[in-house]
Design a protein around this motif. Sequence first.
Motif, PDB file in Angstrom:
ATOM      1  N   LYS A   8       0.839  -1.206   0.000  1.00 43.78           N
ATOM      2  CA  LYS A   8       0.000   0.000   0.000  1.00 43.78           C
ATOM      3  C   LYS A   8       0.869   1.250   0.000  1.00 43.78           C
ATOM      4  CE  LYS A   8      -3.998  -2.043   2.378  1.00 43.78           C
ATOM      5  NZ  LYS A   8      -4.821  -2.022   3.620  1.00 43.78           N
ATOM      6  N   VAL A  11       2.542   1.650  -3.544  1.00 43.90           N
ATOM      7  CA  VAL A  11       1.593   2.069  -4.576  1.00 43.90           C
ATOM      8  C   VAL A  11       1.172   3.531  -4.370  1.00 43.90           C
ATOM      9  CG1 VAL A  11      -0.728   1.666  -5.499  1.00 43.90           C
ATOM     10  CG2 VAL A  11       0.783  -0.257  -5.061  1.00 43.90           C
ATOM     11  N   SER A  12       1.165   3.968  -3.110  1.00 41.43           N
ATOM     12  CA  SER A  12       0.837   5.372  -2.824  1.00 41.43           C
ATOM     13  C   SER A  12       2.022   6.300  -3.066  1.00 41.43           C
ATOM     14  CB  SER A  12       0.369   5.513  -1.368  1.00 41.43           C
ATOM     15  OG  SER A  12      -0.787   4.753  -1.135  1.00 41.43           O
ATOM     16  N   GLY A  34      -1.407   2.264 -16.011  1.00 44.21           N
ATOM     17  CA  GLY A  34      -1.459   1.663 -14.683  1.00 44.21           C
ATOM     18  C   GLY A  34      -0.437   0.582 -14.431  1.00 44.21           C
ATOM     19  N   GLU A  35       0.645   0.588 -15.209  1.00 44.19           N
ATOM     20  CA  GLU A  35       1.694  -0.410 -15.062  1.00 44.19           C
ATOM     21  C   GLU A  35       3.070   0.259 -15.100  1.00 44.19           C
ATOM     22  OE1 GLU A  35      -0.504  -3.975 -17.632  1.00 44.19           O
ATOM     23  OE2 GLU A  35       1.346  -3.032 -18.377  1.00 44.19           O
ATOM     24  N   LYS A  52       1.951  -4.287 -11.941  1.00 49.96           N
ATOM     25  CA  LYS A  52       0.663  -3.620 -11.821  1.00 49.96           C
ATOM     26  C   LYS A  52       0.704  -2.614 -10.664  1.00 49.96           C
ATOM     27  CE  LYS A  52      -1.972  -5.676 -14.957  1.00 49.96           C
ATOM     28  NZ  LYS A  52      -2.618  -4.911 -16.063  1.00 49.96           N
ATOM     29  N   ASP A  54      -1.347  -1.456  -8.554  1.00 58.55           N
ATOM     30  CA  ASP A  54      -2.455  -1.542  -7.614  1.00 58.55           C
ATOM     31  C   ASP A  54      -1.958  -2.318  -6.398  1.00 58.55           C
ATOM     32  OD1 ASP A  54      -2.543  -4.309  -8.230  1.00 58.55           O
ATOM     33  OD2 ASP A  54      -3.993  -3.959  -9.827  1.00 58.55           O
ATOM     34  N   GLU A  55      -2.826  -2.541  -5.410  1.00 57.39           N
ATOM     35  CA  GLU A  55      -2.357  -3.127  -4.160  1.00 57.39           C
ATOM     36  C   GLU A  55      -1.924  -4.582  -4.290  1.00 57.39           C
ATOM     37  OE1 GLU A  55      -4.995  -2.334  -0.929  1.00 57.39           O
ATOM     38  OE2 GLU A  55      -4.815  -0.165  -1.151  1.00 57.39           O
ATOM     39  N   SER A  56      -2.262  -5.221  -5.416  1.00 56.61           N
ATOM     40  CA  SER A  56      -1.753  -6.579  -5.639  1.00 56.61           C
ATOM     41  C   SER A  56      -0.285  -6.550  -6.044  1.00 56.61           C
ATOM     42  CB  SER A  56      -2.567  -7.282  -6.729  1.00 56.61           C
ATOM     43  OG  SER A  56      -2.258  -6.752  -8.022  1.00 56.61           O
TER      44      SER A  56
END
Length: 350
Positions: A8, A11-12, A34-35, A52, A54-56
Amino acid sequence: MRASELKKYLVSNINKIHIVLENTGFHDITERNGEIRCALPNMDNPTGVMIKLDESMYTSLFEIGYNGDFFGALEKVMDSDFKEVMDYIHNLLGLSRNGDGSTYDPLKELKMLQKGSHIDSEKSNNLYDSSYLNRFVSGVPASLIEEGISPQVIRKFNICVEPFRERIIFPHYDWIHNDKIVGIKGRTTQDLETMKLLNTPKYWNYIKGYRQNANLYGFNITKNNLNQSNMLIIFEAEKSVLKEYTYKQGKGCSVALGGHSISKPQVDFILKHTPINCEIILAFDKDVMTKEIEGEEYIRTEAQKFSPFRGVSYIWDKYDLLGKKDSPVDRGVKIWKYLLKWRKKFDAVK
């Protein structure tokens, strides 16, 4: 920080992902749709890695057949286990392990340094005898001469060549055990067209697992000049150190990170092994000054790591004297001296 919390946080703060990738040897990093796309450390395909945002943080290393977690991808590339990767990221970014994303307390660290404590929790680099270089050929690469680096400096840093694979060899000596080698970086001399034709990687790491954020290229030589120069210049790449040494006729005062993020172990080491009146000067490449996700605010964040324990300044190309990806020393000695003279002093209150 647990793995989910660290994801998290990353990604932030996407610029932190860039820092981790660059310091691990990934290169040609771009963002789109987004990559993050980039090349593996020892390969040259700029889309060979996909992450990716995102949080994954799902990650694919296409050329070696890995698909899965970002941390697992780092384990694969670094040949490390999960704990080592987590320690590596926390140390590199100066993060605490309490889960709130806060940075380490420099006052606490300085007190530990003054007591002589060894606070580097990072796994140590393996040490190799200098005879490791016997597999290469001693010589003065023509391409370095063409860039204005003197033969005397090339020999001083034990630069070698590997003719069969057309690479220049940069040995990295340990910052404490100065007669021991911890890393060997090879850089191809092939032109871009030949590299693409033969699928030649631009860089090659000969010593697997070398942790560049737990060392400083050139410190084994530079340490002898610090009392006279009263400054330590921090560049990104080895060639910048060689050029600065050439300009100073062998009496340089610089080191290289291999990236533009200064890790906690490097900060600790510099504070412990430089004179109290030694000014720390950050001399990052032009693209760090101009990138939207980095820029002056980022450089000041890196400078702050040494304040208030040392005087700190940074090179700033106000009049666009450098090319888009130039190091501050790439445009000759006159421009370098100008940039150095008019460097910006770091003031915590801006």
